[in-house]
Design a protein around this motif. Structure first.
Motif, short mmCIF file in Angstrom:
data_model
loop_
_atom_site.label_atom_id
_atom_site.label_comp_id
_atom_site.label_asym_id
_atom_site.label_seq_id
_atom_site.Cartn_x
_atom_site.Cartn_y
_atom_site.Cartn_z
N PHE A 103 58.95 -29.55 147.85
CA PHE A 103 57.71 -30.30 147.70
C PHE A 103 57.91 -31.80 147.91
O PHE A 103 58.93 -32.35 147.51
CB PHE A 103 57.11 -30.10 146.30
CG PHE A 103 56.73 -28.68 146.00
CD1 PHE A 103 55.58 -28.12 146.54
CD2 PHE A 103 57.54 -27.91 145.18
CE1 PHE A 103 55.23 -26.81 146.25
CE2 PHE A 103 57.19 -26.59 144.90
CZ PHE A 103 56.05 -26.05 145.44
N ASP A 104 56.90 -32.45 148.49
CA ASP A 104 56.84 -33.90 148.54
C ASP A 104 56.06 -34.34 147.31
O ASP A 104 54.92 -33.90 147.10
CB ASP A 104 56.12 -34.34 149.82
CG ASP A 104 55.91 -35.83 149.88
OD1 ASP A 104 54.91 -36.31 149.27
OD2 ASP A 104 56.71 -36.52 150.51
N GLU A 105 56.66 -35.20 146.48
CA GLU A 105 56.05 -35.57 145.19
C GLU A 105 54.65 -36.17 145.36
O GLU A 105 53.73 -35.81 144.63
CB GLU A 105 56.90 -36.61 144.44
CG GLU A 105 58.30 -36.19 144.12
CD GLU A 105 59.32 -36.69 145.11
OE1 GLU A 105 60.22 -37.45 144.72
OE2 GLU A 105 59.24 -36.29 146.29
N ASN A 106 54.51 -37.12 146.28
CA ASN A 106 53.22 -37.80 146.45
C ASN A 106 52.14 -36.86 146.98
O ASN A 106 51.01 -36.87 146.51
CB ASN A 106 53.36 -39.01 147.38
CG ASN A 106 54.28 -40.06 146.80
OD1 ASN A 106 54.28 -40.28 145.59
ND2 ASN A 106 55.07 -40.69 147.63
N GLU A 107 52.51 -36.02 147.92
CA GLU A 107 51.57 -35.05 148.47
C GLU A 107 51.12 -34.05 147.40
O GLU A 107 49.93 -33.73 147.29
CB GLU A 107 52.24 -34.31 149.63
CG GLU A 107 51.32 -33.41 150.43
CD GLU A 107 52.06 -32.74 151.57
OE1 GLU A 107 51.94 -31.50 151.69
OE2 GLU A 107 52.75 -33.45 152.33
N LEU A 108 52.06 -33.59 146.60
CA LEU A 108 51.74 -32.65 145.52
C LEU A 108 50.83 -33.31 144.49
O LEU A 108 49.84 -32.71 144.06
CB LEU A 108 53.02 -32.14 144.86
CG LEU A 108 52.86 -31.16 143.71
CD1 LEU A 108 52.06 -29.93 144.13
CD2 LEU A 108 54.23 -30.75 143.17
N GLU A 109 51.13 -34.54 144.12
CA GLU A 109 50.30 -35.25 143.15
C GLU A 109 48.88 -35.44 143.69
O GLU A 109 47.91 -35.28 142.95
CB GLU A 109 50.94 -36.60 142.80
CG GLU A 109 50.59 -37.07 141.42
CD GLU A 109 51.45 -38.22 140.94
OE1 GLU A 109 51.10 -39.38 141.21
OE2 GLU A 109 52.49 -37.94 140.29
N ASP A 110 48.75 -35.76 144.98
CA ASP A 110 47.42 -35.90 145.60
C ASP A 110 46.64 -34.58 145.55
O ASP A 110 45.46 -34.56 145.21
CB ASP A 110 47.54 -36.36 147.06
CG ASP A 110 47.94 -37.81 147.20
OD1 ASP A 110 47.85 -38.56 146.19
OD2 ASP A 110 48.36 -38.21 148.30
N LYS A 111 47.31 -33.48 145.88
CA LYS A 111 46.66 -32.16 145.85
C LYS A 111 46.22 -31.82 144.42
O LYS A 111 45.14 -31.25 144.22
CB LYS A 111 47.59 -31.08 146.39
CG LYS A 111 47.75 -31.12 147.89
CD LYS A 111 48.68 -30.02 148.36
CE LYS A 111 48.87 -30.07 149.86
NZ LYS A 111 49.76 -29.01 150.35
N LEU A 112 47.04 -32.15 143.45
CA LEU A 112 46.70 -31.90 142.06
C LEU A 112 45.47 -32.70 141.65
O LEU A 112 44.55 -32.17 141.03
CB LEU A 112 47.88 -32.24 141.14
CG LEU A 112 49.07 -31.29 141.19
CD1 LEU A 112 50.31 -31.95 140.62
CD2 LEU A 112 48.75 -30.00 140.46
#
Length: 150
Positions: A103-112
């Motif tokens: 996972f890419d941390e920033n991308e995952l946080e955005d999706k969340l």
């Protein structure tokens, strides 16, 4: 991110395959636990693992092993349809990723955030090195030993 030190209940979520448990798994979960007061572990379903070979140990057995670890408060299987579905039940404050998770941390946080979660995502650094802190290395060693015995 500072380690947990308050009275508030902070739910931490760690995820992984957890095939052939080894010290690297334990290190990851112990480090994740330091971020909060309650550790949930989401064990990947056999059918959803696409970034590496399918696990040797079936998902229900992997779940049983993770549940047995002292550091784990709650463990559950992931969803086969939607990886965010179990998060609705857990409502994690922080998701802790291992150093090698895809996972890419920033991308995952955005999706969340787009799904209404106020969850932070943090990534751990590389764990201490040990000869068998990898399921792949354990399997390789078993195969090498088997070849020399034949």
């Amino acid at each position: 991110m500072d380690n947990y030190s308050g009275d508030e209940l902070t739910r931490i979520l760690a995820t992984g395959t957890f095939d052939i448990l080894h010290p690297g798994h334990l290190y990851y979960l112990e480090q994740a636990r330091k971020y909060g007061s309650e550790l949930y572990v989401l064990v990947a379903r056999d059918s959803t693992i696409e970034h590496k070979p399918k696990p040797i140990v079936p998902e229900k057995q992997r779940l049983e092993m993770v549940k047995a670890l002292k550091v784990v408060d709650h463990a559950l299987l992931g969803s086969e349809e939607d990886m965010f579905k179990p998060l609705e039940e857990v409502q994690p404050d922080i998701i802790v990723l291992g150093h090698d998770q895809v996972f890419d941390e920033n991308e995952l946080e955005d999706k969340l955030q787009k799904r209404g979660f106020k969850t932070k995502v943090v990534r751990l650094g590389k764990p201490r090195q040990c000869p068998f802190c990898s399921s792949g290395r354990i399997i390789k060693r078993i195969l090498e030993r088997k070849r020399t015995e034949l």
